[in-house]
Write an enzyme that holds these catalytic residues in place. Structure first.
Site, mmCIF file in Angstrom:
data_model
loop_
_atom_site.group_PDB
_atom_site.id
_atom_site.type_symbol
_atom_site.label_atom_id
_atom_site.label_comp_id
_atom_site.label_asym_id
_atom_site.label_seq_id
_atom_site.Cartn_x
_atom_site.Cartn_y
_atom_site.Cartn_z
ATOM 1 C CG HIS A 68 23.993 5.755 16.400
ATOM 2 N ND1 HIS A 68 24.529 6.996 16.133
ATOM 3 C CD2 HIS A 68 23.820 5.150 15.200
ATOM 4 C CE1 HIS A 68 24.681 7.136 14.823
ATOM 5 N NE2 HIS A 68 24.259 6.038 14.236
ATOM 6 C CG ASP B 69 23.789 9.672 19.617
ATOM 7 O OD1 ASP B 69 24.686 10.519 19.534
ATOM 8 O OD2 ASP B 69 23.714 8.671 18.854
ATOM 9 C CE1 TYR C 108 30.197 11.780 15.127
ATOM 10 C CE2 TYR C 108 27.930 10.990 14.992
ATOM 11 C CZ TYR C 108 29.148 11.027 15.638
ATOM 12 O OH TYR C 108 29.316 10.326 16.799
ATOM 13 C CG HIS D 64 28.443 4.056 21.145
ATOM 14 N ND1 HIS D 64 27.206 3.457 21.076
ATOM 15 C CD2 HIS D 64 28.440 5.022 20.183
ATOM 16 C CE1 HIS D 64 26.484 4.034 20.111
ATOM 17 N NE2 HIS D 64 27.207 4.987 19.562
ATOM 18 C CG ASP E 187 23.841 11.003 16.057
ATOM 19 O OD1 ASP E 187 22.914 11.182 16.868
ATOM 20 O OD2 ASP E 187 24.749 10.164 16.244
HETATM 21 ZN ZN LIG Z 1 25.130 8.583 17.466
#
Ligand SMILES: [Zn+2]
Length: 363
Positions: A214, A212, A338, A176, A300
């Site tokens: 996201h 990932d 996570y 990110h 995740d």
């Molecule tokens: Zn993520």
């Protein structure tokens, strides 16, 4: 399909400084929460990899040039100095602000076309670089940020030396973080640093495959105008209300010379193995011909993960690793993940898949 087998021979690049980053939670919707980007993530992954027979190697220490190859000087200087400035300014002691957190942001709505300046007040400076309130900085953060970047850069160096696959256990994660900004629990873009190192060392084109849950908005931004690094991401649809909210849509495909060099495949919340693997396969098909792959390995998308609504199994992550491994040598870089109880299993499964894919590619 077998997810068994030893990871012997797979270098895991790791430095204990990655544990020193203790963000002490995150500010989400104005409240301090415990947060999920915790040191226990890294120790759980390390334990699983060691049990699976992987070889742990230390990172090489790199100078600032490796960071400045993909990031602006202002961002790097800010990350390196803001904690010292924050403590010198008395924020923890006098105001009870024990972590660096932004409170005012130079958005287009504020600036109304005027250029941003570096604000005089220390407490106003984080908003110039940090785009959310979740990504706190404290004692040890900069040491961990540097160590994570060193791990990624070293995984790339191992590929340059002829290693077929390597893994960097990076914490904090990185995808990110953009050229001049940080957020989403990421500070410097470890995967982009690795990809750029591979390009600089002579790889013709490099593919970053981001699995990932996201969208890796930072990696996309860094390479968006370039026709030498392909960025492909499968992630939960931002249009369904998921972070990073503003980026990660299918119509973002690159600009200028980089047109066609970005590919986003957003998936609906609740998506499971089949559609997820189809998307990974599409990214890998587009990446064919790349001389090296950086795998942004966030786990995740796991069903048990508290940060995403995707429902992907460890067996599917193994298959994804195999698809990626068939393309070219792989530097895998840890991103999110996570659910501390299961993320070691997911990382091991993926890396076994990568090794299997590499073996098939060279057979
Ligand atoms: Zn993520």
């Amino acid at each position: 399909m077998s997810t068994e087998g030893s990871l012997s021979g797979l270098p895991v690049v790791w430095h204990e400084d990655c544990l020193r980053h203790d963000p002490a939670g995150e500010v989400w919707l104005g409240q301090r929460d415990a947060g999920t980007e915790v040191p226990a993530r890294a120790t759980a992954i390390l334990r699983a990899l060691t049990a699976a027979g992987a070889t742990v190697v230390p990172p090489q220490v790199h100078d600032r040039d490796a960071l400045l190859a993909v990031h602006d000087q202002g961002l790097v200087d800010h990350l390196a100095t803001i904690w010292a400035d924050w403590t010198a300014g008395g924020y923890p002691r006098e105001y009870g602000r024990d972590r660096v957190v932004p409170y005012v942001f130079p958005t287009p709505a504020l600036l109304a076309g005027m250029p941003p300046r570096v604000p005089a007040a220390t407490h106003a400076q984080p908003g110039l670089y940090c785009y959310d309130t979740m990504t706190l900085i404290g004692p040890g953060s900069w040491e961990a940020i540097q160590a994570a970047a060193d791990c990624a850069r070293t995984a790339a160096a191992l590929l340059i030396e002829g290693t077929s696959a390597a893994y960097a256990l990076c914490r904090p994660p990185g995808h990110h973080a953009g050229p001049a900004g940080y957020g989403g629990s990421c500070y410097l873009n470890n995967a982009a640093i690795a990809a750029q190192a591979l390009r600089t060392a002579g790889a013709g084109t490099v593919a970053v495959i981001d699995i990932d849950a996201h969208h890796g908005n930072g990696t996309q931004s860094i390479f968006y105008n370039r026709a030498d690094v392909f960025y492909g991401s499968v992630h939960v649809d931002p249009a369904a209300g998921w972070f990073p909210h503003y980026l990660g849509f299918a119509d973002e495909t690159g600009s200028g010379a980089g047109r066609g060099w970005t590919r986003n495949i957003p998936l609906a919340p609740g998506t499971g193995d089949d559609a997820w693997l189809t998307a990974v396969g599409q990214l890998c098909a587009r990446a064919r011909g790349a001389e090296a792959v950086v795998l942004s390995l966030g786990v995740d998308a796991a069903a048990a993960d508290p940060e995403s609504p995707l429902q992907v199994t460890a067996a599917a992550y193994h298959q994804a690793g195999e698809l990626v491994g068939r393309i070219a040598p792989v530097a895998a870089v840890q991103e999110g993940g996570y659910d501390v109880a299961s993320l070691g299993e997911y990382v091991v499964a993926t890396l076994r898949g990568v090794q299997s894919g590499r073996a098939r590619a060279s057979a």
